[in-house]
Write a protein that holds these residues in place. Structure first.
Motif, PDB file in Angstrom:
ATOM      1  N   GLN A  54       0.831  -1.187   0.000  1.00  0.00           N
ATOM      2  CA  GLN A  54       0.000   0.000   0.000  1.00  0.00           C
ATOM      3  C   GLN A  54       0.873   1.248   0.000  1.00  0.00           C
ATOM      4  OE1 GLN A  54      -2.486  -0.412   3.428  1.00  0.00           O
ATOM      5  NE2 GLN A  54      -3.878  -1.827   2.438  1.00  0.00           N
ATOM      6  N   THR A  55       0.476   2.246  -0.724  1.00  0.00           N
ATOM      7  CA  THR A  55       1.199   3.502  -0.782  1.00  0.00           C
ATOM      8  C   THR A  55       0.367   4.598  -0.135  1.00  0.00           C
ATOM      9  OG1 THR A  55       0.268   3.974  -2.952  1.00  0.00           O
ATOM     10  CG2 THR A  55       2.396   2.839  -2.902  1.00  0.00           C
ATOM     11  N   MET A  56       1.066   5.564   0.441  1.00  0.00           N
ATOM     12  CA  MET A  56       0.386   6.647   1.131  1.00  0.00           C
ATOM     13  C   MET A  56      -0.314   7.563   0.121  1.00  0.00           C
ATOM     14  SD  MET A  56       1.977   9.588   3.609  1.00  0.00           S
ATOM     15  CE  MET A  56       2.856   8.413   4.588  1.00  0.00           C
ATOM     16  N   ASN A  57      -1.478   8.042   0.501  1.00  0.00           N
ATOM     17  CA  ASN A  57      -2.229   8.979  -0.309  1.00  0.00           C
ATOM     18  C   ASN A  57      -1.355  10.200  -0.626  1.00  0.00           C
ATOM     19  OD1 ASN A  57      -3.982  11.292  -0.819  1.00  0.00           O
ATOM     20  ND2 ASN A  57      -5.652   9.885  -0.346  1.00  0.00           N
ATOM     21  N   GLU A  58      -1.272  10.565  -1.930  1.00  0.00           N
ATOM     22  CA  GLU A  58      -0.400  11.668  -2.319  1.00  0.00           C
ATOM     23  C   GLU A  58      -0.850  12.990  -1.698  1.00  0.00           C
ATOM     24  OE1 GLU A  58      -0.032  11.891  -6.502  1.00  0.00           O
ATOM     25  OE2 GLU A  58       0.981   9.951  -6.706  1.00  0.00           O
ATOM     26  N   ALA A  59      -2.150  13.207  -1.609  1.00  0.00           N
ATOM     27  CA  ALA A  59      -2.644  14.433  -0.985  1.00  0.00           C
ATOM     28  C   ALA A  59      -2.213  14.509   0.475  1.00  0.00           C
ATOM     29  CB  ALA A  59      -4.165  14.502  -1.096  1.00  0.00           C
ATOM     30  N   LEU A  60      -2.240  13.360   1.166  1.00  0.00           N
ATOM     31  CA  LEU A  60      -1.808  13.334   2.562  1.00  0.00           C
ATOM     32  C   LEU A  60      -0.312  13.590   2.665  1.00  0.00           C
ATOM     33  CD1 LEU A  60      -2.283  12.851   5.541  1.00  0.00           C
ATOM     34  CD2 LEU A  60      -2.175  10.391   5.130  1.00  0.00           C
ATOM     35  N   GLN A  61       0.484  13.037   1.748  1.00  0.00           N
ATOM     36  CA  GLN A  61       1.926  13.291   1.758  1.00  0.00           C
ATOM     37  C   GLN A  61       2.210  14.783   1.631  1.00  0.00           C
ATOM     38  OE1 GLN A  61       3.294  10.757  -1.470  1.00  0.00           O
ATOM     39  NE2 GLN A  61       4.179   9.327  -0.030  1.00  0.00           N
ATOM     40  N   ASP A  62       1.534  15.442   0.693  1.00  0.00           N
ATOM     41  CA  ASP A  62       1.750  16.876   0.518  1.00  0.00           C
ATOM     42  C   ASP A  62       1.319  17.658   1.759  1.00  0.00           C
ATOM     43  OD1 ASP A  62       2.673  16.388  -2.006  1.00  0.00           O
ATOM     44  OD2 ASP A  62       0.791  16.859  -3.017  1.00  0.00           O
ATOM     45  N   GLU A  63       0.224  17.230   2.378  1.00  0.00           N
ATOM     46  CA  GLU A  63      -0.257  17.947   3.553  1.00  0.00           C
ATOM     47  C   GLU A  63       0.715  17.791   4.722  1.00  0.00           C
ATOM     48  OE1 GLU A  63      -4.484  18.748   5.730  1.00  0.00           O
ATOM     49  OE2 GLU A  63      -4.082  16.701   5.095  1.00  0.00           O
ATOM     50  N   ILE A  64       1.256  16.596   4.904  1.00  0.00           N
ATOM     51  CA  ILE A  64       2.239  16.380   5.971  1.00  0.00           C
ATOM     52  C   ILE A  64       3.446  17.279   5.764  1.00  0.00           C
ATOM     53  CG2 ILE A  64       3.843  14.695   6.946  1.00  0.00           C
ATOM     54  CD1 ILE A  64       1.750  12.538   6.359  1.00  0.00           C
ATOM     55  N   SER A  96      -2.163   1.391   9.460  1.00  0.00           N
ATOM     56  CA  SER A  96      -3.292   1.947  10.203  1.00  0.00           C
ATOM     57  C   SER A  96      -3.510   3.421   9.886  1.00  0.00           C
ATOM     58  CB  SER A  96      -3.072   1.788  11.707  1.00  0.00           C
ATOM     59  OG  SER A  96      -1.964   2.563  12.134  1.00  0.00           O
ATOM     60  N   SER A  97      -2.486   4.101   9.292  1.00  0.00           N
ATOM     61  CA  SER A  97      -2.585   5.530   8.953  1.00  0.00           C
ATOM     62  C   SER A  97      -2.931   6.372  10.170  1.00  0.00           C
ATOM     63  CB  SER A  97      -3.612   5.756   7.836  1.00  0.00           C
ATOM     64  OG  SER A  97      -3.221   5.104   6.658  1.00  0.00           O
ATOM     65  N   ILE A  98      -2.359   6.032  11.316  1.00  0.00           N
ATOM     66  CA  ILE A  98      -2.560   6.810  12.542  1.00  0.00           C
ATOM     67  C   ILE A  98      -1.347   7.714  12.743  1.00  0.00           C
ATOM     68  CG2 ILE A  98      -2.824   6.703  15.045  1.00  0.00           C
ATOM     69  CD1 ILE A  98      -4.341   4.109  14.711  1.00  0.00           C
ATOM     70  N   LEU A 115       3.430  13.452  12.639  1.00  0.00           N
ATOM     71  CA  LEU A 115       4.335  12.315  12.461  1.00  0.00           C
ATOM     72  C   LEU A 115       3.564  11.009  12.613  1.00  0.00           C
ATOM     73  CD1 LEU A 115       7.374  13.516  14.635  1.00  0.00           C
ATOM     74  CD2 LEU A 115       7.171  13.594  12.137  1.00  0.00           C
ATOM     75  N   PRO A 116       4.014   9.926  11.933  1.00  0.00           N
ATOM     76  CA  PRO A 116       3.352   8.628  12.106  1.00  0.00           C
ATOM     77  C   PRO A 116       3.477   8.150  13.554  1.00  0.00           C
ATOM     78  CG  PRO A 116       4.801   8.615  10.187  1.00  0.00           C
ATOM     79  CD  PRO A 116       5.097   9.869  10.937  1.00  0.00           C
ATOM     80  N   SER A 145      -1.112  16.923  22.230  1.00  0.00           N
ATOM     81  CA  SER A 145      -0.968  16.253  20.945  1.00  0.00           C
ATOM     82  C   SER A 145      -2.090  15.222  20.833  1.00  0.00           C
ATOM     83  CB  SER A 145       0.404  15.575  20.810  1.00  0.00           C
ATOM     84  OG  SER A 145       0.583  14.586  21.808  1.00  0.00           O
ATOM     85  N   LEU A 146      -2.556  15.005  19.616  1.00  0.00           N
ATOM     86  CA  LEU A 146      -3.726  14.163  19.372  1.00  0.00           C
ATOM     87  C   LEU A 146      -3.373  13.022  18.432  1.00  0.00           C
ATOM     88  CD1 LEU A 146      -6.298  17.035  18.675  1.00  0.00           C
ATOM     89  CD2 LEU A 146      -5.736  15.995  20.879  1.00  0.00           C
ATOM     90  N   LEU A 147      -4.127  11.930  18.528  1.00  0.00           N
ATOM     91  CA  LEU A 147      -4.000  10.811  17.601  1.00  0.00           C
ATOM     92  C   LEU A 147      -5.042  10.987  16.498  1.00  0.00           C
ATOM     93  CD1 LEU A 147      -3.453   7.695  19.907  1.00  0.00           C
ATOM     94  CD2 LEU A 147      -1.790   8.802  18.416  1.00  0.00           C
ATOM     95  N   ILE A 148      -4.565  11.103  15.257  1.00  0.00           N
ATOM     96  CA  ILE A 148      -5.420  11.323  14.098  1.00  0.00           C
ATOM     97  C   ILE A 148      -5.304  10.108  13.173  1.00  0.00           C
ATOM     98  CG2 ILE A 148      -5.987  12.871  12.203  1.00  0.00           C
ATOM     99  CD1 ILE A 148      -6.213  14.230  14.860  1.00  0.00           C
ATOM    100  N   GLN A 149      -6.430   9.593  12.721  1.00  0.00           N
ATOM    101  CA  GLN A 149      -6.422   8.479  11.762  1.00  0.00           C
ATOM    102  C   GLN A 149      -7.019   8.950  10.446  1.00  0.00           C
ATOM    103  OE1 GLN A 149      -8.672   4.900  12.771  1.00  0.00           O
ATOM    104  NE2 GLN A 149      -7.164   3.653  11.674  1.00  0.00           N
ATOM    105  N   PHE A 150      -6.284   8.686   9.357  1.00  0.00           N
ATOM    106  CA  PHE A 150      -6.728   9.079   8.025  1.00  0.00           C
ATOM    107  C   PHE A 150      -7.314   7.865   7.312  1.00  0.00           C
ATOM    108  CE2 PHE A 150      -3.438  12.030   9.211  1.00  0.00           C
ATOM    109  CZ  PHE A 150      -3.949  13.250   8.827  1.00  0.00           C
ATOM    110  N   PRO A 151      -8.574   7.933   6.893  1.00  0.00           N
ATOM    111  CA  PRO A 151      -9.168   6.817   6.148  1.00  0.00           C
ATOM    112  C   PRO A 151      -8.542   6.720   4.765  1.00  0.00           C
ATOM    113  CG  PRO A 151     -10.676   8.666   6.197  1.00  0.00           C
ATOM    114  CD  PRO A 151      -9.525   9.038   7.095  1.00  0.00           C
TER     115      PRO A 151
END
Length: 359
Positions: free
Chosen positions: A79-89, A111-113, A102-103, A130-136
């Motif tokens: 699985q590869t990371m969503n490109e939009a998410l990569q740019d946002e990070i 898990s994309s958490i 950070l992961p 700091s919060l735990l965020i999960q990206f679907p």
């Protein structure tokens, strides 16, 4: 010496004992094996001691591997990371600091958490939570989930982490638009909500004596900036701020206030500015500043002229990512500025011809 047929047997047919179609490659004295079941073929093999060894090997139960019957045992595509998410990070870590998003080290990568460290209102203060965020997988079509608090500053009052968690969830709900990344806007919205939640109720002063001049300057309200979306390419991030202005002194004061109060902007590589102002008796004022990005200010001012924008200023901030962009950087600067003008309502769409026009 007689010749034999070479047979091809589907390994999956052995399991369900269905007839196996066989391919005759050579001719010989043996009967036709086509349409025999596996049990019939095994019976023939046992009754024919002179059957060639390689044919007996083909019919051996140990000769053909089986595919895993459990789908969880089969290899999964990487699985590869969503490109939009990569740019946002990349954009968030450029603007707020390298450790903003950070992961999570305690969760599997699939898990994309992520751990989101909320930037403090005062840049000189440590982060509060700091919060735990999960990206679907379908992000940004679907908003991220704010799972829980990851950590909190023990020096702050009890309940601060729970307050931040609740406010950030509200911020996500307010700013998310399907198909658009939202964490930057969510952080800015969270800061606004936090300011409202922590601001004390104003009380009338005991005397109307005016404050000293220096205190009056620092107590001025911040300029009404409208922020663009961040644009990131090769780890360089561009962010525009626009604001209405009515005089050159006001435009200079807004820029000075921004640099004095925002550490992230002050430490950026470039802050490119431009403004166009109409004065009294038909006088006009236009100016720009490259801030070290050669020719960028003039291009920014030209964009405002093409869009026929007046009584507005724009500041495009660039955080350099370590790789040169060449002429592409000018397009990104103008893209950020144009997005800021659109968000500020300074640009409207014309139905005929589909051209944008300023107002």
């Amino acid at each position: 010496m007689s010749r034999c047929r070479v047979l091809s047997i589907d390994a999956s047919a052995r399991a369900d004992m269905t007839p196996v179609p066989l391919i005759q490659l050579t001719r010989g004295p043996h009967p036709n094996f086509n349409h025999l079941s596996f049990s019939q073929l095994t019976t023939y093999t046992n009754a024919t001691p002179h059957l060639p060894a390689h044919l007996q090997h083909i019919l051996s139960p140990q000769s053909s591997p089986r595919l895993p019957t459990n789908p969880h045992q089969r290899p999964k595509p990487q699985q590869t990371m969503n490109e939009a998410l990569q740019d946002e990070i990349s954009a968030l870590n450029s603007i707020y600091g390298d450790s903003t998003l950070l992961p999570s080290p305690t969760d599997p990568p699939t898990s994309s958490i992520y751990i989101l460290t909320l930037p403090p209102l005062d840049p000189s203060s440590p982060p509060s939570s700091s919060l735990l965020i999960q990206f679907p997988p379908s992000y940004p079509d679907v908003p991220p989930s704010t799972l829980s608090t990851h950590s909190s500053n023990p020096a702050l009052p009890k309940g601060t982490a729970a307050r931040d968690l609740s406010l950030f969830r509200d911020a996500i709900t307010q700013v998310h638009t399907p198909g658009q990344v939202c964490l930057f806007d969510a952080i800015e919205s969270f800061n606004d909500l936090l300011t409202l939640a922590t601001s004390p109720v104003p009380s009338p002063p005991p005397s109307p004596s005016p404050p000293p001049q220096s205190q009056a300057e620092t107590s001025l309200p911040p300029p009404p900036w409208i922020l663009s979306a961040p644009f990131t390419e090769l780890k360089s991030t561009f962010l525009a701020r626009t604001s209405p202005v009515t005089s050159v002194s006001q435009a200079k004061g807004y820029l000075a206030h921004l640099l004095a109060t925002d550490k992230k902007v002050r430490s950026a590589t470039h802050n490119i500015t431009a403004w166009r102002i109409r004065g009294e008796n038909g006088t006009t004022y236009q100016d720009c500043d490259d801030d070290g990005e050669t020719a960028a200010g003039g291009r920014l001012l030209h964009l405002m002229q093409v869009m026929d924008l007046w009584d507005v200023m724009v500041v495009v901030t660039r955080w350099y990512g370590g790789q040169k962009l060449g002429p592409r950087r000018f397009a990104l600067i103008n893209m950020a500025a144009r997005d800021g003008f659109v968000r500020a309502g300074l640009v409207t769409e014309e139905k005929e011809g589909g051209r944008k026009k300023g107002r």
